[in-house]
Design a protein around this motif. Structure first.
Motif, PDB file in Angstrom:
ATOM      1  N   GLU A  59     -23.027 -37.183   1.580  1.00  0.00           N
ATOM      2  CA  GLU A  59     -21.862 -37.070   0.095  1.00  0.00           C
ATOM      3  C   GLU A  59     -20.557 -37.672   0.744  1.00  0.00           C
ATOM      4  N   GLN A  63     -17.851 -41.079   1.211  1.00  0.00           N
ATOM      5  CA  GLN A  63     -16.698 -40.694   0.051  1.00  0.00           C
ATOM      6  C   GLN A  63     -15.664 -40.363   1.820  1.00  0.00           C
ATOM      7  N   GLN A  64     -15.772 -39.631   2.113  1.00  0.00           N
ATOM      8  CA  GLN A  64     -14.245 -39.230   3.036  1.00  0.00           C
ATOM      9  C   GLN A  64     -14.253 -39.579   3.694  1.00  0.00           C
TER      10      GLN A  64
END
Ligand SMILES: NC(=O)C1=CN([C@@H]2O[C@H](COP(=O)(O)OP(=O)(O)OC[C@H]3O[C@@H](n4cnc5c(N)ncnc54)[C@H](O)[C@@H]3O)[C@@H](O)[C@H]2O)C=CC1
Ligand SMILES: O=C(CO)COP(=O)(O)O
Length: 349
Positions: A59, A63-64
């Motif tokens: 995740e 996301q980053q």
């Protein structure tokens, strides 16, 4: 019988592994697939799932767009998608890039057995090998035997972080089918990461495996603070043992392979900048075991040198060859049998 190589009009790529080197490679591939019409623009990267401060690593990456654990500080292109399920990551892929620590490869291949795309082909960036009493089992052979795929190898003087910083480096691809070697060269080459290709799949990867043992030797010398002449001597002896071992156990190895990036150049970079060198030096200085130091200093990254020294010794001792490979044997004894590091000199003369 391994199937023939078949290149499709739009190759789909999966990177199997997401450690320090795996993530650097995924960044390169993520950019390259967008440059060429013959690759699908999305890359799946299989991530061995773990929690970082309660969040899943996949995740965080999605996301980053950063692998905060294994390659902090470097953005990953958004078309690289982190996938925790191995089969989901690889199901559609026609180009598989294996870049995991060698101790996990066998299990990964068993999970993929019979489940890869019918036109899949593979390249192994793994540095290490397995052994039986009778000889060695290169990692490309493990992939080929279990998955029945054509397999190339890539290995070279490639400290991952330096390549992430886009400093000029070279590497080597070993191929059996030239067309496959050219395909992976296109997928992996950049202006700062230049690839030479040779018709020697196993020679390339065995250099990459054995240089990790020499790097442990170099780290021991650094820990003993013996200086550059001694380190050069260890490197020289190590290169001779590496060449002799490879040519003894793999008749197809070519002389030119030892002078490609995968050969001498990788020995040099690893003996000066690698993790195996660093941990071996710390072992001499602190007296702690390699296992403990790996946990304390590498934050989840894995050493390949000590395990390879063990695999190597299994064959050498079984075949009565320890006296012919004195440096490899001394390194094994220091890592696993408590031989005092300073005794390395008594062992190799
Ligand atoms: N880091 C470097 O500078 C270079 C590494 N290599 C080679 O690339 C291969 C992969 O190394 P790195 O990407 O550096 O990895 P790494 O050593 O940085 O990270 C270890 C990886 O293993 C994974 N892992 C932990 N337990 C696992 C399990 N049970 N099953 C499967 N995976 C598990 C971790 O999630 C992590 O992705 C090694 O053979 C290494 O020698 C080759 C060239 C350069
Ligand atoms: O293979 C490498 C450089 O080519 C990295 O070596 P280490 O695993 O010792 O860091």
């Amino acid at each position: 019988m391994v199937k023939e190589i078949e290149i499709v009009s739009e190759e789909r790529v999966a990177v199997i592994g997401s450690g320090n080197w795996g993530t650097v490679v995924a960044r390169i591939v993520g950019r390259n697939v967008k440059r060429y019409a013959d690759f699908h623009p999305e890359v799946k990267m299989w991530v061995f799932e773990e929690l970082i401060k309660g969040r899943k690593l996949t995740e965080i990456i999605n996301q980053q767009h950063e692998n905060v654990k294994y390659l902090p500080g470097f953005k990953i292109p958004e078309n690289v998608v982190a996938v925790p399920d191995l089969l989901d990551a690889t199901r559609d892929a026609t180009s598989l890039i294996f870049v995991v620590p060698h101790q996990f490869l066998h299990d990964i291949c068993n999970q993929l057995k019979g489940r890869t795309h019918p036109k899949a082909k593979a390249i192994s960036l793994v540095k290490g090998f397995n052994t039986t009493d009778s000889g060695i089992q290169p990692m490309s052979q493990v992939i080929e035997d279990i998955l029945q795929l054509p397999v190339c190898t890539l290995s070279g003087a490639n400290i991952a972080n330096e390549i992430a910083e886009e400093r000029f480096s070279e590497t080597t691809i070993g191929y059996k089918f030239r067309e496959e070697g050219e395909l992976f060269k296109k997928l992996l080459e950049t202006h700062y990461f230049r690839i030479g290709i040779v018709n020697d799949v196993v020679g390339v990867e065995l250099c990459g495996a054995l240089k990790n043992v020499i790097a442990v030797g170099a780290g021991i010398i650094d820990g003993l603070k013996m200086g550059d002449n001694t380190k050069a001597a260890i490197i020289r002896i190590g290169v001779l043992e590496m060449k002799s071992f490879i040519q003894r156990f793999y008749k197809g190895a070519k002389d030119e392979t030892f002078f490609q990036s995968c050969g001498l150049a990788d020995v040099i970079t690893s003996c000066y900048g690698g993790r195996n060198r660093r941990i071996a030096e710390a072992h001499v200085v602190t007296g702690k075991s390699f296992e403990q130091l790996e946990k304390e200093l590498l934050n989840g990254q894995k050493l390949q040198g000590p395990l390879t020294a063990k695999e190597l010794n299994r064959v050498l001792s079984h075949k009565g060859l320890e006296d012919e490979y004195k440096l490899f044997t001394a390194i094994y004894r220091i890592v696993y049998e408590g031989l005092p590091p300073r005794k390395i000199f008594d062992q190799i003369v």
